[in-house]
Design an enzyme around this catalytic site. Structure first.
Site, PDB file in Angstrom:
ATOM      1  N   SER A 122       0.833  -1.196   0.000  1.00 29.40           N
ATOM      2  CA  SER A 122       0.000   0.000   0.000  1.00 29.40           C
ATOM      3  C   SER A 122       0.878   1.261   0.000  1.00 29.40           C
ATOM      4  O   SER A 122       1.700   1.447  -0.892  1.00 29.40           O
ATOM      5  CB  SER A 122      -0.970  -0.057   1.181  1.00 29.40           C
ATOM      6  OG  SER A 122      -1.992   0.891   1.058  1.00 29.40           O
ATOM      7  N   ASP A 177     -10.004  -4.705  -4.454  1.00 26.18           N
ATOM      8  CA  ASP A 177      -9.479  -3.684  -3.541  1.00 26.18           C
ATOM      9  C   ASP A 177     -10.373  -2.447  -3.609  1.00 26.18           C
ATOM     10  O   ASP A 177     -10.490  -1.822  -4.668  1.00 26.18           O
ATOM     11  CB  ASP A 177      -8.034  -3.334  -3.936  1.00 26.18           C
ATOM     12  CG  ASP A 177      -7.302  -2.545  -2.864  1.00 26.18           C
ATOM     13  OD1 ASP A 177      -7.957  -1.768  -2.138  1.00 26.18           O
ATOM     14  OD2 ASP A 177      -6.074  -2.698  -2.759  1.00 26.18           O
ATOM     15  N   HIS A 209      -7.970  -5.319  -0.148  1.00 29.80           N
ATOM     16  CA  HIS A 209      -6.746  -4.587   0.209  1.00 29.80           C
ATOM     17  C   HIS A 209      -5.971  -5.389   1.247  1.00 29.80           C
ATOM     18  O   HIS A 209      -6.000  -5.105   2.447  1.00 29.80           O
ATOM     19  CB  HIS A 209      -7.109  -3.195   0.738  1.00 29.80           C
ATOM     20  CG  HIS A 209      -5.949  -2.253   0.777  1.00 29.80           C
ATOM     21  ND1 HIS A 209      -5.287  -1.823  -0.361  1.00 29.80           N
ATOM     22  CD2 HIS A 209      -5.312  -1.651   1.810  1.00 29.80           C
ATOM     23  CE1 HIS A 209      -4.308  -1.004  -0.020  1.00 29.80           C
ATOM     24  NE2 HIS A 209      -4.299  -0.887   1.294  1.00 29.80           N
TER      25      HIS A 209
END
Length: 236
Positions: A122, A177, A209
């Protein structure tokens, strides 16, 4: 101005002779220890190698705008979590300096920059792309898992002016996601490819995610390909 304090880190030592290093940057609000534990839970063991030291640094706590200014362990600030707003370049560049110190520590330990990989999950993957493509183009490679760059990223501006060889990018993203949209990761990949980066994008249907075992195993194979075991020198 005082030099930034050294980043806290969790380290998985190589089982044998240390000839390469891997820096894994956690996602927002996590810690190096947390990222290491998450991967350990998925693999049922540490992500470990015979010859590669794995370093999980922790981002210092700072006010984070998407959390209304609450303190969080983040690599940089964002005005909001989207791909079409400006980057908070001051905080990105400040952290690039702190992470450069971490790279330099490995170089001082006798590890060439061509034997160092950096990447993350991320926000950690976004940070790694800034660090490698803007400031450390002689690293072995970059990986970005569920990550993106903003549409007018300073990375793109730097690469438009660049003429040197660039590190390879290994990217993974889940199609489900809903925090960092798959389309943002895909657009980042296409843009970097158009600017001369050798890229791969591994798509994971129905993955949100998060990380999964298949993804980490793919990453491990790529790590070994980029940082193969070196034969000992004759005088060792």
């Amino acid at each position: 101005m005082a030099a930034p304090a050294a980043l806290q880190r969790s380290v998985v030592a190589p089982a044998g002779r240390h000839t390469a290093s891997l820096i894994f940057l956690h996602g927002s609000g996590d810690t190096g220890q947390g990222a290491r534990a998450w991967i350990k839970q998925i693999l049922n063991q540490d992500m470990a190698f015979q010859h590669i030291k794995v370093i999980y640094p922790t981002a210092p706590a700072r006010p984070y705008t998407p959390m209304k200014g609450a303190f969080s362990n983040v690599w940089f600030d964002r005005y909001k979590i989207c791909n079409d707003c400006p980057e908070h370049i001051e905080s990105i560049d400040s952290m690039c300096r702190g992470l450069t110190d971490l790279i330099n520590d490995e170089v001082k330990n006798g590890i060439a920059k061509s034997r160092i990989l950096i990447g993350g999950f991320s926000m950690g993957g976004g940070m790694a792309m800034h660090l490698a493509f803007r400031f450390h183009q002689d690293l072995a490679g970059v990986f970005a898992l569920s990550s993106f760059l903003n549409k007018d990223s300073a990375v793109y501006q730097a690469l438009k002016r660049n003429e040197s060889a660039l590190p390879e990018l290994f990217q993974c993203h889940g199609t489900a996601d809903n925090l960092v949209l798959y389309s943002w990761g895909e657009e980042t990949n296409k843009m970097l490819k158009s600017l001369g980066v050798s890229t791969s994008l591994h798509t994971f249907p129905n993955l949100s995610h998060e990380l999964n075992r298949t993804e980490i195993e793919k990453l491990k194979s790529w790590i070994i390909k980029k940082l193969p075991v070196e034969a000992p020198k004759a005088n060792e």
